[in-house]
Scaffold this motif. Structure first.
Motif, PDB file in Angstrom:
ATOM      1  N   ASN A   4     -19.836 100.216  18.848  1.00  0.00           N
ATOM      2  CA  ASN A   4     -19.942  98.782  18.545  1.00  0.00           C
ATOM      3  C   ASN A   4     -19.957  98.481  17.043  1.00  0.00           C
ATOM      4  O   ASN A   4     -20.449  99.275  16.243  1.00  0.00           O
ATOM      5  CB  ASN A   4     -21.154  98.142  19.225  1.00  0.00           C
ATOM      6  N   GLY A   5     -19.326  97.360  16.746  1.00  0.00           N
ATOM      7  CA  GLY A   5     -19.338  96.876  15.362  1.00  0.00           C
ATOM      8  C   GLY A   5     -18.260  97.444  14.449  1.00  0.00           C
ATOM      9  O   GLY A   5     -18.185  97.076  13.279  1.00  0.00           O
ATOM     10  N   ARG A  51     -20.879  99.759  23.624  1.00  0.00           N
ATOM     11  CA  ARG A  51     -22.286 100.128  23.833  1.00  0.00           C
ATOM     12  C   ARG A  51     -22.502 101.142  24.944  1.00  0.00           C
ATOM     13  O   ARG A  51     -23.350 100.972  25.797  1.00  0.00           O
ATOM     14  CB  ARG A  51     -23.099  98.869  24.132  1.00  0.00           C
ATOM     15  N   ASP A  55     -14.863 102.768  11.553  1.00  0.00           N
ATOM     16  CA  ASP A  55     -15.256 102.004  10.367  1.00  0.00           C
ATOM     17  C   ASP A  55     -15.274 102.956   9.158  1.00  0.00           C
ATOM     18  O   ASP A  55     -16.087 103.882   9.108  1.00  0.00           O
ATOM     19  CB  ASP A  55     -16.657 101.422  10.637  1.00  0.00           C
TER      20      ASP A  55
END
Ligand SMILES: Nc1nc2c(ncn2[C@@H]2O[C@H](COP(=O)(O)OP(=O)(O)OP(=O)(O)O)[C@@H](O)[C@H]2O)c(=O)[nH]1
Ligand SMILES: [Mg+2]
Length: 439
Positions: A247-248, A331, A365
């Motif tokens: 997530n993110g 998640r 990321d």
């Protein structure tokens, strides 16, 4: 008569003589007594003097010993005091030096920050100027270069500094380069390989000039990253693109940007909102769909993701779409969960859309550096990844992770995110990337 007088006189005479004799004896006795007394007195004085002398002599060494002890004690205390002062001075000196170093580091960071900002400004100006001549191609590269300015500073600029400090190539210089590569998140394993290969090339080609090291290093990076990997995203009709990642990391944003990109190429795109974990995720995807003018197939929060993908496939077929892009939740707390979820979704696509080309893109990321590398290893174990999307390359100094990802895992980086806007997604070009971080 005369005789009587004579006798009397004689008797008187005797008496006087007797008295004189007694007188003399008495005087003699007195004198002797005085002499004795005198002698006793003198003896006592001498004894007293001897005793005093002995006391004095006895006292002197004790006094000396006492004085000696006091002197030694004072000397030791003096030494301790001086030692403490010296230690105090050393500590204060160390604190002072530490403060100076910290101040220097802070100044250095500020200076570097200023250099980076200056570079960014210069690049913006340059980009502005060049855009007028060669709009599309140049602006993409400038944008990448601009986004990677921190990484370039961490690698290219530092490598230049090292190379400038040596007159010939030696082990120490290669160690300095090794340190720079590790700190730019290239990772230990990849860095070691790079330096080993570089050393071999330097020996084989008998290179002496430090100025030659950078082009050779770039060549080695390219070799290690494997130029033959397919970096193109498949968009041939019909294609299903599954987007996964924790997530993110930027999955939903990437889907929005990618939809826009494909649409601009004339492709008919549909999105399936496979992240049913929270309502906001569905709304966020719909917002991106609106921006890119692409439809979104969604269920409600908590629905089965596989059911959403199933509906997406049906809609893509019936609407004659080129590409179906599927979002997923990030998640999934453990590997078993993750594997189960992805297997279920893959089964649905395999069964429901066997004719479709498949892409499974792992979004990572870039700002998480080596952590991104660990995520990639986990996802590689549970899924058949066809490519990586590396987001947030803008403004990170950890762009070197691109090299580690592609060379260690042999999974091609296909797209890179260089900002939050809809146009801030680029197809990955290895040459441009290597130029952007080294030059
Ligand atoms: N600077 C920058 N920010 C980005 C980039 N890509 C995504 N973001 C930002 O990262 C944040 C998270 O992005 P999302 O797309 O919601 O991430 P996600 O993986 O879908 O997250 P979950 O749905 O919570 O799993 C958002 O604020 C995005 O704007 C990028 O390339 N550069
Ligand atoms: Mg999301």
């Amino acid at each position: 008569m005369f005789k009587w007088i004579k006798d009397k006189l004689s008797k008187n005479e005797d008496k006087i003589q007797e008295e004189i004799a007694q007188e003399e004896i008495a005087q003699e006795e007195v004198v002797q007594e005085e002499v004795i007394q005198e002698e006793i007195a003198q003896e006592e004085v001498i004894q007293e003097e001897i005793a005093q002398e002995e006391v004095i002599q006895e006292e002197i060494p004790q006094k000396e010993i006492a004085q000696e002890e006091v002197a030694q004690k004072e000397a030791v205390q003096e030494e301790i005091a001086q030692e403490e002062i010296a230690q105090k001075e050393v500590v204060q000196e160390e604190i002072a030096q530490e403060e100076v170093i910290q101040e220097e580091v802070a100044q250095e960071e500020i200076a570097q920050e200023e250099v980076i900002q200056e570079e960014v400004i210069q690049e913006e100006i340059a980009q502005e100027e060049i855009v007028q001549e060669e709009p599309e191609k140049v602006s993409i590269f400038q944008k990448l270069k601009q986004g990677l300015s921190k990484t370039r500073h961490e690698m290219g600029v530092k490598i230049n500094t090292v190379l400038g400090a040596y007159v010939k190539i030696d082990d120490e210089m290669l160690e300095d380069i090794e340190d720079i590569l590790v700190s730019a998140d290239i990772g230990m394993q990849t860095t070691m390989k790079l330096i080993d290969n570089l050393r071999t090339t330097i020996i084989n080609e008998k290179v002496n000039d430090p100025a030659m090291v950078k082009p050779l290093l770039k060549k080695e990076v390219k070799k290690l990253m494997n130029e033959d990997l397919d970096t193109k995203i498949c968009d041939e009709k019909p294609t299903v693109i599954l987007v996964v990642g924790v997530n993110g990391v930027g999955k939903t944003t990437t889907i929005g940007k990618l939809s826009n990109k494909l649409k601009a190429k004339g492709k008919k795109v549909l999105i399936a909102a496979g992240d049913t974990f929270r309502a906001a995720a569905i709304d966020q995807l719909k917002t991106w769909g609106d921006r890119a003018e692409v439809d979104v197939i969604a269920h409600t929060e908590g629905a089965d993701p596989a059911a959403v993908i199933f509906d997406g496939i049906s809609a893509a077929k019936s609407r004659n779409c080129d590409v179906l892009i599927c979002d997923t939740a990030g998640r999934l707390h453990n590997k078993a969960n993750l594997m189960q979820e992805l297997e279920k979704i893959n089964r649905i696509i395999d069964r429901g859309y066997p004719e479709a080309n498949r892409e499974t893109l792992l979004v990572l990321d870039a700002t998480t550096g080596q952590n991104a590398m660990n995520q990639a290893k986990t996802f590689k174990e549970v899924s058949d990844l066809s490519g990586i999307v590396l987001t947030k390359l803008d403004g990170t100094a950890k762009g070197g992770v691109v090299i580690a990802l592609q060379s260690e895992l042999q999974i091609p980086i296909k797209l890179v995110g260089v900002g939050e806007g809809i146009d801030d997604l680029q197809e990955f070009n290895m040459d441009s990337f290597i130029d952007a971080i080294f030059d």
